[in-house]
Write a protein that holds these residues in place. Structure first.
Motif, PDB file in Angstrom:
ATOM      1  N   HIS A 164       0.828  -1.208   0.000  1.00  0.00           N
ATOM      2  CA  HIS A 164       0.000   0.000   0.000  1.00  0.00           C
ATOM      3  C   HIS A 164       0.860   1.254   0.000  1.00  0.00           C
ATOM      4  O   HIS A 164       0.487   2.260  -0.613  1.00  0.00           O
ATOM      5  N   HIS A 165       2.011   1.213   0.656  1.00  0.00           N
ATOM      6  CA  HIS A 165       2.885   2.385   0.650  1.00  0.00           C
ATOM      7  C   HIS A 165       3.573   2.570  -0.697  1.00  0.00           C
ATOM      8  O   HIS A 165       3.980   3.690  -1.035  1.00  0.00           O
ATOM      9  N   LEU A 166       3.701   1.510  -1.479  1.00  0.00           N
ATOM     10  CA  LEU A 166       4.200   1.668  -2.840  1.00  0.00           C
ATOM     11  C   LEU A 166       3.110   2.189  -3.762  1.00  0.00           C
ATOM     12  O   LEU A 166       3.364   3.018  -4.644  1.00  0.00           O
ATOM     13  N   LEU A 167       1.888   1.697  -3.570  1.00  0.00           N
ATOM     14  CA  LEU A 167       0.785   1.996  -4.478  1.00  0.00           C
ATOM     15  C   LEU A 167      -0.429   2.464  -3.674  1.00  0.00           C
ATOM     16  O   LEU A 167      -1.435   1.760  -3.580  1.00  0.00           O
ATOM     17  N   PRO A 168      -0.374   3.640  -3.087  1.00  0.00           N
ATOM     18  CA  PRO A 168      -1.444   4.078  -2.184  1.00  0.00           C
ATOM     19  C   PRO A 168      -2.788   4.292  -2.856  1.00  0.00           C
ATOM     20  O   PRO A 168      -3.816   4.317  -2.166  1.00  0.00           O
ATOM     21  N   SER A 169      -2.815   4.449  -4.170  1.00  0.00           N
ATOM     22  CA  SER A 169      -4.086   4.696  -4.840  1.00  0.00           C
ATOM     23  C   SER A 169      -4.826   3.416  -5.201  1.00  0.00           C
ATOM     24  O   SER A 169      -5.972   3.475  -5.653  1.00  0.00           O
ATOM     25  N   LEU A 170      -4.218   2.250  -5.002  1.00  0.00           N
ATOM     26  CA  LEU A 170      -4.898   0.995  -5.327  1.00  0.00           C
ATOM     27  C   LEU A 170      -6.031   0.731  -4.337  1.00  0.00           C
ATOM     28  O   LEU A 170      -5.822   0.803  -3.126  1.00  0.00           O
ATOM     29  N   PRO A 171      -7.217   0.371  -4.808  1.00  0.00           N
ATOM     30  CA  PRO A 171      -8.289  -0.018  -3.884  1.00  0.00           C
ATOM     31  C   PRO A 171      -7.948  -1.325  -3.182  1.00  0.00           C
ATOM     32  O   PRO A 171      -7.175  -2.132  -3.691  1.00  0.00           O
ATOM     33  N   TYR A 172      -8.551  -1.539  -2.028  1.00  0.00           N
ATOM     34  CA  TYR A 172      -8.171  -2.679  -1.204  1.00  0.00           C
ATOM     35  C   TYR A 172      -8.379  -4.018  -1.896  1.00  0.00           C
ATOM     36  O   TYR A 172      -7.608  -4.973  -1.691  1.00  0.00           O
ATOM     37  N   HIS A 173      -9.401  -4.111  -2.751  1.00  0.00           N
ATOM     38  CA  HIS A 173      -9.687  -5.395  -3.386  1.00  0.00           C
ATOM     39  C   HIS A 173      -8.680  -5.744  -4.475  1.00  0.00           C
ATOM     40  O   HIS A 173      -8.709  -6.865  -4.996  1.00  0.00           O
ATOM     41  N   SER A 174      -7.786  -4.818  -4.823  1.00  0.00           N
ATOM     42  CA  SER A 174      -6.780  -5.081  -5.861  1.00  0.00           C
ATOM     43  C   SER A 174      -5.419  -5.456  -5.284  1.00  0.00           C
ATOM     44  O   SER A 174      -4.532  -5.882  -6.040  1.00  0.00           O
ATOM     45  N   LEU A 175      -5.226  -5.298  -3.998  1.00  0.00           N
ATOM     46  CA  LEU A 175      -3.887  -5.470  -3.427  1.00  0.00           C
ATOM     47  C   LEU A 175      -3.399  -6.913  -3.509  1.00  0.00           C
ATOM     48  O   LEU A 175      -2.219  -7.165  -3.773  1.00  0.00           O
ATOM     49  N   GLY A 176      -4.277  -7.887  -3.276  1.00  0.00           N
ATOM     50  CA  GLY A 176      -3.858  -9.282  -3.368  1.00  0.00           C
ATOM     51  C   GLY A 176      -3.398  -9.636  -4.766  1.00  0.00           C
ATOM     52  O   GLY A 176      -2.357 -10.294  -4.944  1.00  0.00           O
ATOM     53  N   THR A 177      -4.157  -9.215  -5.763  1.00  0.00           N
ATOM     54  CA  THR A 177      -3.772  -9.471  -7.158  1.00  0.00           C
ATOM     55  C   THR A 177      -2.458  -8.783  -7.494  1.00  0.00           C
ATOM     56  O   THR A 177      -1.583  -9.363  -8.141  1.00  0.00           O
ATOM     57  N   ALA A 178      -2.317  -7.525  -7.062  1.00  0.00           N
ATOM     58  CA  ALA A 178      -1.084  -6.792  -7.324  1.00  0.00           C
ATOM     59  C   ALA A 178       0.107  -7.501  -6.686  1.00  0.00           C
ATOM     60  O   ALA A 178       1.174  -7.625  -7.305  1.00  0.00           O
ATOM     61  N   HIS A 179      -0.048  -7.971  -5.459  1.00  0.00           N
ATOM     62  CA  HIS A 179       1.045  -8.672  -4.778  1.00  0.00           C
ATOM     63  C   HIS A 179       1.462  -9.918  -5.560  1.00  0.00           C
ATOM     64  O   HIS A 179       2.664 -10.150  -5.771  1.00  0.00           O
ATOM     65  N   ARG A 180       0.506 -10.706  -5.996  1.00  0.00           N
ATOM     66  CA  ARG A 180       0.837 -11.931  -6.735  1.00  0.00           C
ATOM     67  C   ARG A 180       1.538 -11.605  -8.043  1.00  0.00           C
ATOM     68  O   ARG A 180       2.503 -12.288  -8.440  1.00  0.00           O
ATOM     69  N   ARG A 181       1.091 -10.565  -8.727  1.00  0.00           N
ATOM     70  CA  ARG A 181       1.731 -10.192  -9.995  1.00  0.00           C
ATOM     71  C   ARG A 181       3.169  -9.730  -9.776  1.00  0.00           C
ATOM     72  O   ARG A 181       4.074 -10.102 -10.538  1.00  0.00           O
ATOM     73  N   ILE A 182       3.378  -8.915  -8.761  1.00  0.00           N
ATOM     74  CA  ILE A 182       4.730  -8.415  -8.501  1.00  0.00           C
ATOM     75  C   ILE A 182       5.645  -9.559  -8.099  1.00  0.00           C
ATOM     76  O   ILE A 182       6.796  -9.648  -8.558  1.00  0.00           O
ATOM     77  N   MET A 183       5.164 -10.461  -7.245  1.00  0.00           N
ATOM     78  CA  MET A 183       5.978 -11.606  -6.828  1.00  0.00           C
ATOM     79  C   MET A 183       6.373 -12.462  -8.031  1.00  0.00           C
ATOM     80  O   MET A 183       7.478 -13.013  -8.081  1.00  0.00           O
ATOM     81  N   ALA A 184       5.485 -12.574  -9.023  1.00  0.00           N
ATOM     82  CA  ALA A 184       5.782 -13.368 -10.217  1.00  0.00           C
ATOM     83  C   ALA A 184       6.810 -12.691 -11.113  1.00  0.00           C
ATOM     84  O   ALA A 184       7.561 -13.367 -11.833  1.00  0.00           O
ATOM     85  N   GLN A 185       6.861 -11.364 -11.069  1.00  0.00           N
ATOM     86  CA  GLN A 185       7.759 -10.617 -11.948  1.00  0.00           C
ATOM     87  C   GLN A 185       9.117 -10.330 -11.324  1.00  0.00           C
ATOM     88  O   GLN A 185      10.116 -10.197 -12.032  1.00  0.00           O
ATOM     89  N   ILE A 186       9.153 -10.235  -9.994  1.00  0.00           N
ATOM     90  CA  ILE A 186      10.374  -9.845  -9.313  1.00  0.00           C
ATOM     91  C   ILE A 186      11.307 -11.042  -9.172  1.00  0.00           C
ATOM     92  O   ILE A 186      10.893 -12.132  -8.796  1.00  0.00           O
ATOM     93  N   VAL A 187      12.561 -10.836  -9.468  1.00  0.00           N
ATOM     94  CA  VAL A 187      13.584 -11.859  -9.242  1.00  0.00           C
ATOM     95  C   VAL A 187      14.621 -11.291  -8.282  1.00  0.00           C
ATOM     96  O   VAL A 187      14.817 -10.078  -8.182  1.00  0.00           O
ATOM     97  N   GLU A 188      15.273 -12.171  -7.566  1.00  0.00           N
ATOM     98  CA  GLU A 188      16.289 -11.713  -6.620  1.00  0.00           C
ATOM     99  C   GLU A 188      17.504 -11.187  -7.376  1.00  0.00           C
ATOM    100  O   GLU A 188      17.834 -11.680  -8.458  1.00  0.00           O
TER     101      GLU A 188
END
Length: 355
Positions: free
Chosen positions: A304-328
């Motif tokens: 939420h601090h990265l994307l404060p304008s996202l509505p609450y119902h989108s945060l779970g989807t956003a988290h899964r997408r970012i986790m899939a795209q981010i590599v160490e």
């Protein structure tokens, strides 16, 4: 969504790019372009069902003579009304006109009956997200709890139990007194008109349409507080005491959530976007308790601090997408924590080291 929006819709770009995980910020902005619209089909049923369940359970807690049934109803009331009350956070981020009538309905159903009208949070919470305020002395929602004395943590949590009584005094006593005593009114406006945890925070006077909104909400909360006090004479003490117990329960639960929403390790310096993110907390699945104590997407507080304008119902989807795209190596995964108790233990260890 542009990179500056990651910290705040009107924020400046990071002051020091070398302190930011630029790839994480780019990925976060790119994968959520279709998730930024709040859906009325989610907000309205969630609010109305939570409110209905909460007040029905509160009525049961008041009326049941069997102690076990009264306690069970009280627990349900705490959890349901806590969820409904948490929409105040969404209100502080909703764009004007995004959900017509929702602010009015929330205040009528929850804000006034719980004496937490939305003016207490709107215009305050966004300062917590401001790029150069987060974690500083000007942040209304930040205390360096991990750098304080060990006794500060239980005091921080348990003081919330007195909030319902404090709100009755705030609206039922200080509001009418402030009408008659302008200097007191100014003190109340500056020091008693924000849902903040920073005791040094002073709120500015409202202006324009927000001033009128503030005055109307405050007047309604004042009438409600006076009605609560009068209810003791009219219908006895049990309804009021049960209401206060449920209100205290949800306030303490919210304070526990607040305690683990951040790591509270900043000493007042201005932080980069990534540093603000890492000082904040996600508790993603598989933890199944997090949606209870951190409802409406608050389990993804770092995101939420990265994307404060996202509505609450989108945060779970956003988290899964970012986790899939981010590599160490990436900072994103470092803000993911396993649960409330390990976080409390970490913060407590920080206070112990400050003895």
């Amino acid at each position: 969504m542009t990179l500056p929006e990651l910290a705040h819709p009107n924020a400046a770009p990071p002051l020091d790019d070398t302190r930011d995980d630029r790839r994480m910020l780019r990925v976060a902005a790119a994968v959520v372009r279709d998730l930024s619209t709040p859906r009325a089909s989610v907000y309205w049923p969630d609010l109305l069902i939570s409110t209905g369940v909460g007040y029905t359970a509160l009525a049961g807690a008041i009326s049941f003579d069997t102690v076990s049934l009264a306690l069970a109803s009280g627990l349900v009331a705490i959890l349901a009304l806590y969820r409904a009350a948490s929409f105040i956070h969404e209100l502080s981020h909703l764009r004007k006109g995004a959900l017509p009538g929702f602010r009015f309905a929330w205040n009528a159903l929850i804000g006034i009956p719980l004496m937490i009208p939305s003016f207490l949070y709107e215009g305050v919470h966004t300062q917590h997200h401001a790029r150069t305020r987060y974690g500083t002395a000007e942040d209304p929602e930040y205390l360096s709890l991990a750098l304080m004395k060990p006794w500060s943590l239980p005091l921080f949590v348990m003081s919330a139990a007195l909030a319902p009584l404090a709100l009755i005094v705030r609206f039922g006593v200080l509001t009418p007194m402030g009408v008659a005593i302008p200097p007191l009114r100014k003190i109340v406006q500056e020091r008693c008109s924000a849902l903040s945890i920073n005791p040094a925070y002073r709120r500015s006077a409202p202006h324009g349409a927000f001033r009128r909104q503030w005055q109307l909400q405050e007047a309604c909360a004042c009438l409600w507080a006076l009605m609560l006090a009068a209810s003791v004479v009219m219908i006895g003490t049990r309804p009021l005491l049960t209401y206060l117990a449920v209100h205290s329960g949800l306030t303490v639960l919210n304070q526990l959530r607040t305690l683990v929403a951040h790591l509270w390790e900043n000493d007042g310096e201005v932080m980069s976007v990534t540093e603000q993110y890492l000082d904040s907390v996600n508790v993603p699945p598989p933890n199944w308790l997090a949606p209870i104590w951190a409802p409406l997407g608050l389990r993804y507080h770092a995101l939420h601090h990265l994307l404060p304008s996202l509505p609450y119902h989108s945060l779970g989807t956003a988290h899964r997408r970012i986790m899939a795209q981010i590599v160490e190596p990436s900072a994103y995964r470092k803000a993911n924590h396993s649960g409330m108790l390990p976080l409390i233990a970490r913060i407590a260890r920080g206070t112990a080291s400050e003895r």
